[in-house]
Design a protein around this motif. Sequence first.
Motif, PDB file in Angstrom:
ATOM      1  N   GLY A   1       0.874  -1.116   0.150  1.00 51.76           N
ATOM      2  CA  GLY A   1      -0.046   0.030   0.139  1.00 51.76           C
ATOM      3  C   GLY A   1       0.763   1.328  -0.255  1.00 51.76           C
ATOM      4  N   THR A   2       2.124   1.119  -0.196  1.00 54.31           N
ATOM      5  CA  THR A   2       2.794   2.275  -0.356  1.00 54.31           C
ATOM      6  C   THR A   2       2.603   3.195  -1.740  1.00 54.31           C
ATOM      7  N   LYS A   3       2.937   4.536  -1.435  1.00 61.18           N
ATOM      8  CA  LYS A   3       2.590   5.332  -2.544  1.00 61.18           C
ATOM      9  C   LYS A   3       3.829   5.913  -2.936  1.00 61.18           C
ATOM     10  N   SER A   4       4.411   6.064  -4.271  1.00 57.97           N
ATOM     11  CA  SER A   4       5.529   6.647  -4.844  1.00 57.97           C
ATOM     12  C   SER A   4       5.183   8.237  -5.103  1.00 57.97           C
ATOM     13  N   THR A   5       6.200   8.779  -5.104  1.00 59.79           N
ATOM     14  CA  THR A   5       5.912  10.271  -5.445  1.00 59.79           C
ATOM     15  C   THR A   5       6.301  10.597  -6.753  1.00 59.79           C
ATOM     16  N   SER A   6       6.028  11.606  -7.489  1.00 63.22           N
ATOM     17  CA  SER A   6       6.813  11.722  -8.802  1.00 63.22           C
ATOM     18  C   SER A   6       7.645  12.795  -8.780  1.00 63.22           C
ATOM     19  N   ARG A   7       8.117  13.218  -7.849  1.00 56.32           N
ATOM     20  CA  ARG A   7       8.999  14.379  -7.287  1.00 56.32           C
ATOM     21  C   ARG A   7      10.356  13.654  -7.429  1.00 56.32           C
ATOM     22  N   PRO A   8      11.451  14.267  -8.181  1.00 59.19           N
ATOM     23  CA  PRO A   8      12.676  13.532  -8.233  1.00 59.19           C
ATOM     24  C   PRO A   8      13.277  13.905  -6.996  1.00 59.19           C
ATOM     25  N   SER A   9      14.073  12.866  -6.480  1.00 60.64           N
ATOM     26  CA  SER A   9      14.750  12.956  -5.099  1.00 60.64           C
ATOM     27  C   SER A   9      16.142  13.420  -5.321  1.00 60.64           C
ATOM     28  N   ALA A  10      16.552  14.040  -4.170  1.00 62.27           N
ATOM     29  CA  ALA A  10      17.940  14.661  -4.293  1.00 62.27           C
ATOM     30  C   ALA A  10      18.951  13.712  -4.999  1.00 62.27           C
ATOM     31  N   ALA A  11      18.824  12.403  -4.862  1.00 62.13           N
ATOM     32  CA  ALA A  11      19.864  11.435  -5.326  1.00 62.13           C
ATOM     33  C   ALA A  11      19.782  11.650  -6.736  1.00 62.13           C
ATOM     34  N   LYS A  12      18.549  11.826  -7.599  1.00 59.80           N
ATOM     35  CA  LYS A  12      18.541  11.927  -9.032  1.00 59.80           C
ATOM     36  C   LYS A  12      18.845  13.270  -9.590  1.00 59.80           C
ATOM     37  N   ARG A  13      19.365  14.142  -8.790  1.00 56.89           N
ATOM     38  CA  ARG A  13      19.612  15.543  -9.440  1.00 56.89           C
ATOM     39  C   ARG A  13      21.040  15.679  -9.350  1.00 56.89           C
ATOM     40  N   ASP A  14      21.685  16.447 -10.182  1.00 60.69           N
ATOM     41  CA  ASP A  14      22.926  16.895 -10.144  1.00 60.69           C
ATOM     42  C   ASP A  14      22.989  18.050  -9.298  1.00 60.69           C
ATOM     43  N   LEU A  15      23.473  17.917  -7.948  1.00 63.26           N
ATOM     44  CA  LEU A  15      23.223  18.962  -7.028  1.00 63.26           C
ATOM     45  C   LEU A  15      24.422  19.930  -7.506  1.00 63.26           C
ATOM     46  N   ALA A  16      25.309  19.768  -8.007  1.00 61.74           N
ATOM     47  CA  ALA A  16      26.259  20.759  -8.228  1.00 61.74           C
ATOM     48  C   ALA A  16      25.446  21.771  -9.364  1.00 61.74           C
ATOM     49  N   ARG A  17      24.764  21.194 -10.144  1.00 61.35           N
ATOM     50  CA  ARG A  17      24.300  22.080 -11.211  1.00 61.35           C
ATOM     51  C   ARG A  17      23.064  22.844 -10.466  1.00 61.35           C
ATOM     52  N   VAL A  18      22.450  22.126  -9.609  1.00 68.35           N
ATOM     53  CA  VAL A  18      21.345  22.743  -8.932  1.00 68.35           C
ATOM     54  C   VAL A  18      21.775  23.735  -8.237  1.00 68.35           C
ATOM     55  N   ARG A  19      22.970  23.637  -7.559  1.00 62.46           N
ATOM     56  CA  ARG A  19      23.281  24.897  -6.586  1.00 62.46           C
ATOM     57  C   ARG A  19      23.868  26.092  -7.502  1.00 62.46           C
ATOM     58  N   GLU A  20      24.334  25.784  -8.876  1.00 61.75           N
ATOM     59  CA  GLU A  20      24.871  26.694  -9.574  1.00 61.75           C
ATOM     60  C   GLU A  20      23.540  27.537 -10.248  1.00 61.75           C
ATOM     61  N   TRP A  21      22.707  26.942 -10.603  1.00 57.09           N
ATOM     62  CA  TRP A  21      21.453  27.461 -10.975  1.00 57.09           C
ATOM     63  C   TRP A  21      20.565  28.368 -10.034  1.00 57.09           C
ATOM     64  N   LEU A  22      20.637  27.901  -8.854  1.00 65.78           N
ATOM     65  CA  LEU A  22      20.150  28.858  -7.746  1.00 65.78           C
ATOM     66  C   LEU A  22      20.967  29.863  -7.440  1.00 65.78           C
ATOM     67  N   ARG A  23      22.402  29.805  -7.527  1.00 63.49           N
ATOM     68  CA  ARG A  23      23.053  30.926  -7.067  1.00 63.49           C
ATOM     69  C   ARG A  23      23.051  32.023  -8.210  1.00 63.49           C
ATOM     70  N   ALA A  24      22.453  31.796  -9.378  1.00 64.80           N
ATOM     71  CA  ALA A  24      22.517  32.785 -10.655  1.00 64.80           C
ATOM     72  C   ALA A  24      21.641  33.822 -10.223  1.00 64.80           C
ATOM     73  N   PRO A  25      20.452  33.605  -9.771  1.00 60.71           N
ATOM     74  CA  PRO A  25      19.754  34.700  -9.355  1.00 60.71           C
ATOM     75  C   PRO A  25      19.903  35.306  -8.087  1.00 60.71           C
ATOM     76  N   GLY A  26      21.089  34.813  -7.113  1.00 55.86           N
ATOM     77  CA  GLY A  26      21.179  35.456  -5.955  1.00 55.86           C
ATOM     78  C   GLY A  26      20.736  34.593  -4.668  1.00 55.86           C
ATOM     79  N   HIS A  27      20.507  33.533  -4.892  1.00 57.53           N
ATOM     80  CA  HIS A  27      20.411  32.611  -3.639  1.00 57.53           C
ATOM     81  C   HIS A  27      21.196  32.249  -3.073  1.00 57.53           C
ATOM     82  N   THR A  28      21.616  32.091  -1.730  1.00 57.42           N
ATOM     83  CA  THR A  28      22.715  31.662  -1.012  1.00 57.42           C
ATOM     84  C   THR A  28      22.545  30.119  -0.652  1.00 57.42           C
ATOM     85  N   VAL A  29      23.379  29.511  -1.213  1.00 58.75           N
ATOM     86  CA  VAL A  29      23.425  28.112  -1.024  1.00 58.75           C
ATOM     87  C   VAL A  29      24.780  27.645  -0.810  1.00 58.75           C
ATOM     88  N   SER A  30      24.828  26.590   0.456  1.00 51.88           N
ATOM     89  CA  SER A  30      25.752  26.239   0.684  1.00 51.88           C
ATOM     90  C   SER A  30      27.068  25.268  -0.320  1.00 51.88           C
TER      91      SER A  30
END
Length: 113
Positions: A65-94
């Motif tokens: 009875g478990t349900k899966s989500t369609s949202r991608p998990s952090a393990a499936k994302r290129d986190l370096a790319r995510v950080r770079e994309w978030l920094r471009a508009p000025g977000h502070t990301v460690s």
Amino acid sequence: MAQKTIVTLIDDINGESIGEGEGRTVAFAFDGTNYEIDLLDAHVDELSAALQPYIAQARRVTRAGTKSTSRPSAAKRDLARVREWLRAPGHTVSERGRIPAALLEEYDAGAGK
């Protein structure tokens, strides 16, 4: 030295030995708990007959009875790319560690499509 291990199943209802081809281990679940019982063929038939009216009216459930989500998990994302994309508009990301969920949602809505 060679060693031979022999496993003999015993019927959990009456204690009789279960010879090869004379019974089996039956797995079932009830009320969220999984069970196994070793039964002679006659007792397998009795259990099946007792459960049949309930099985006939029940719904099959996959993966407990478990349900899966369609949202991608952090393990499936290129986190370096995510950080770079978030920094471009000025977000502070460690450089390391968890990226806040709100920022991941923003990434998923924008570049992560």
